[in-house]
Design a protein around this motif. Structure first.
Motif, PDB file in Angstrom:
ATOM      1  N   TYR A   1     -22.688  51.903 -44.328  1.00 52.00           N
ATOM      2  CA  TYR A   1     -23.736  52.746 -43.610  1.00 52.00           C
ATOM      3  C   TYR A   1     -23.998  52.420 -42.220  1.00 52.00           C
ATOM      4  N   GLU A   2     -23.905  52.870 -40.919  1.00 54.14           N
ATOM      5  CA  GLU A   2     -24.203  52.431 -39.689  1.00 54.14           C
ATOM      6  C   GLU A   2     -25.182  53.796 -39.296  1.00 54.14           C
TER       7      GLU A   2
ATOM      8  N   ASN B   1     -27.188  55.163 -35.366  1.00 48.48           N
ATOM      9  CA  ASN B   1     -27.898  54.884 -33.945  1.00 48.48           C
ATOM     10  C   ASN B   1     -29.018  56.114 -33.706  1.00 48.48           C
TER      11      ASN B   1
ATOM     12  N   ASP C   1     -27.070  57.326 -47.958  1.00 51.31           N
ATOM     13  CA  ASP C   1     -27.765  56.432 -46.833  1.00 51.31           C
ATOM     14  C   ASP C   1     -29.231  56.298 -46.948  1.00 51.31           C
TER      15      ASP C   1
ATOM     16  N   LEU D   1     -31.603  48.140 -43.387  1.00 48.76           N
ATOM     17  CA  LEU D   1     -30.479  48.543 -42.681  1.00 48.76           C
ATOM     18  C   LEU D   1     -29.399  47.434 -42.840  1.00 48.76           C
ATOM     19  N   ASP D   2     -29.687  46.226 -43.073  1.00 52.83           N
ATOM     20  CA  ASP D   2     -28.716  45.334 -43.316  1.00 52.83           C
ATOM     21  C   ASP D   2     -27.818  45.544 -44.654  1.00 52.83           C
TER      22      ASP D   2
ATOM     23  N   ASN E   1     -26.073  48.601 -44.405  1.00 52.02           N
ATOM     24  CA  ASN E   1     -24.642  48.195 -43.703  1.00 52.02           C
ATOM     25  C   ASN E   1     -23.695  47.693 -44.573  1.00 52.02           C
ATOM     26  N   ASN E   2     -23.965  46.802 -45.763  1.00 50.22           N
ATOM     27  CA  ASN E   2     -23.224  46.377 -46.439  1.00 50.22           C
ATOM     28  C   ASN E   2     -22.470  47.184 -47.417  1.00 50.22           C
TER      29      ASN E   2
END
Length: 299
Positions: free
Chosen positions: A256-257, A259, A112, A248-249, A252-253
């Motif tokens: 990975y996310e 916070n 990530d 980040l997008d 995400n694909n």
């Protein structure tokens, strides 16, 4: 036997050293295993990336210094598999495909961008006092940049943010190559799947190696050295990570996310160690001074 040349496309700090050590421990007699065989000063990722056209490939083939390493791989490939695990050749995939043809295959090994950026920033990448040369670090001003849109904000980004950008460039290029070359066998792998051995059979089968021979699993990871944390600690630079929606997008694909609470917890691993001496060494740039003196006196 039709031996295979496998290029592990990765950005570094993503498990490539772990993979190299694992293969060396278990399959050293079965294949030639490399890790950053081509120095980055020769492979030049800022210059030789995205070279798809025939005239570009031809120019690279005329590069004597670069081809010396590739000719060594060609020699090894005559009698065994060749696997290059290091990051310094990821961008040469179009050239290597043209040279090795049906023998060529790739693994895209990714981590990530948040932890990658921590690790790279802790090594001093893009830092004003970095140990590294300009050959390492891509930018939106590179001629063939795949993400040139960052030119407008580049000057205001700190070294942690620029490491996030580096991650984005490497993997956008990797998946661009995959898209342009659907005939090239490809395995996409997360670093955590490598570390936990959840896909070890799949990886070894892809590499044309016998999974049953994976007997030695206790190999060390490429942990950051203490002197890096005392030279390039990541303090609050990470807090700008949320400003980079494009990165980040894309992450995400790839599954990975993030916070802020988790990122804040992770950041503690990359801060300056507690204690008087780490603070002293940081403030006097002890490790960089030691490196210069060692180089000067050839210690």
């Amino acid at each position: 036997m039709n031996y295979k040349f496998t290029l592990v496309l990765n950005a570094g700090r993503s498990g490539s050293t772990f993979l190299y050590k694992l293969l060396k421990e278990n399959f050293n007699d079965d294949c030639y295993i490399a890790h950053e065989d081509i120095p980055v000063q020769i492979s030049e990722p800022k210059i030789y990336n995205r070279q798809y056209e025939s005239h570009e490939i031809a120019a690279l083939k005329d590069n004597v210094k670069l081809m010396a390493y590739i000719k060594h791989w060609q020699k090894e490939l005559k009698h065994r598999h060749v696997i290059e695990t290091g990051w310094t050749s990821y961008h040469l995939a179009p050239l290597l495909k043209a040279i090795f043809k049906e023998q060529f295959q790739i693994i895209i090994l990714h981590r990530d961008p948040i932890s990658f950026a921590f690790s790279r920033a802790n090594m001093g990448n893009y830092h004003k006092n970095t140990f590294y040369t300009h050959h390492h670090e891509v930018s939106p001003y590179d001629v063939n940049s795949i993400v040139p849109s960052y030119k407008s904000k580049w000057g205001s980004m700190n070294h942690y943010e620029k490491c996030m950008y580096w991650w984005c460039v490497v993997y956008k290029e990797a998946f661009e190559f995959k898209s342009k070359s659907p005939e090239v066998p490809c395995l996409v792998l997360k670093s955590k799947e490598l570390f936990n051995f959840s896909k070890s059979d799949e990886v070894l089968t892809f590499l044309n190696l016998n999974p049953d021979k994976l007997l030695k699993r206790e190999v060390s990871k490429n942990e950051l050295a203490k002197f890096m944390r005392e030279t390039f600690p990541v303090n609050e630079e990470w807090r700008n990570y949320h400003l980079h929606g494009e990165i980040l997008d894309f992450a995400n694909n790839l599954g990975y996310e993030f916070n802020e609470q988790d990122v804040a917890q992770l950041s503690k691993k990359y801060k300056l160690p507690k204690g008087m001496m780490p603070i002293v060494r940081y403030n006097i740039q002890y490790w960089k001074l030691k490196s210069k003196l060692r180089s000067f006196f050839k210690i």
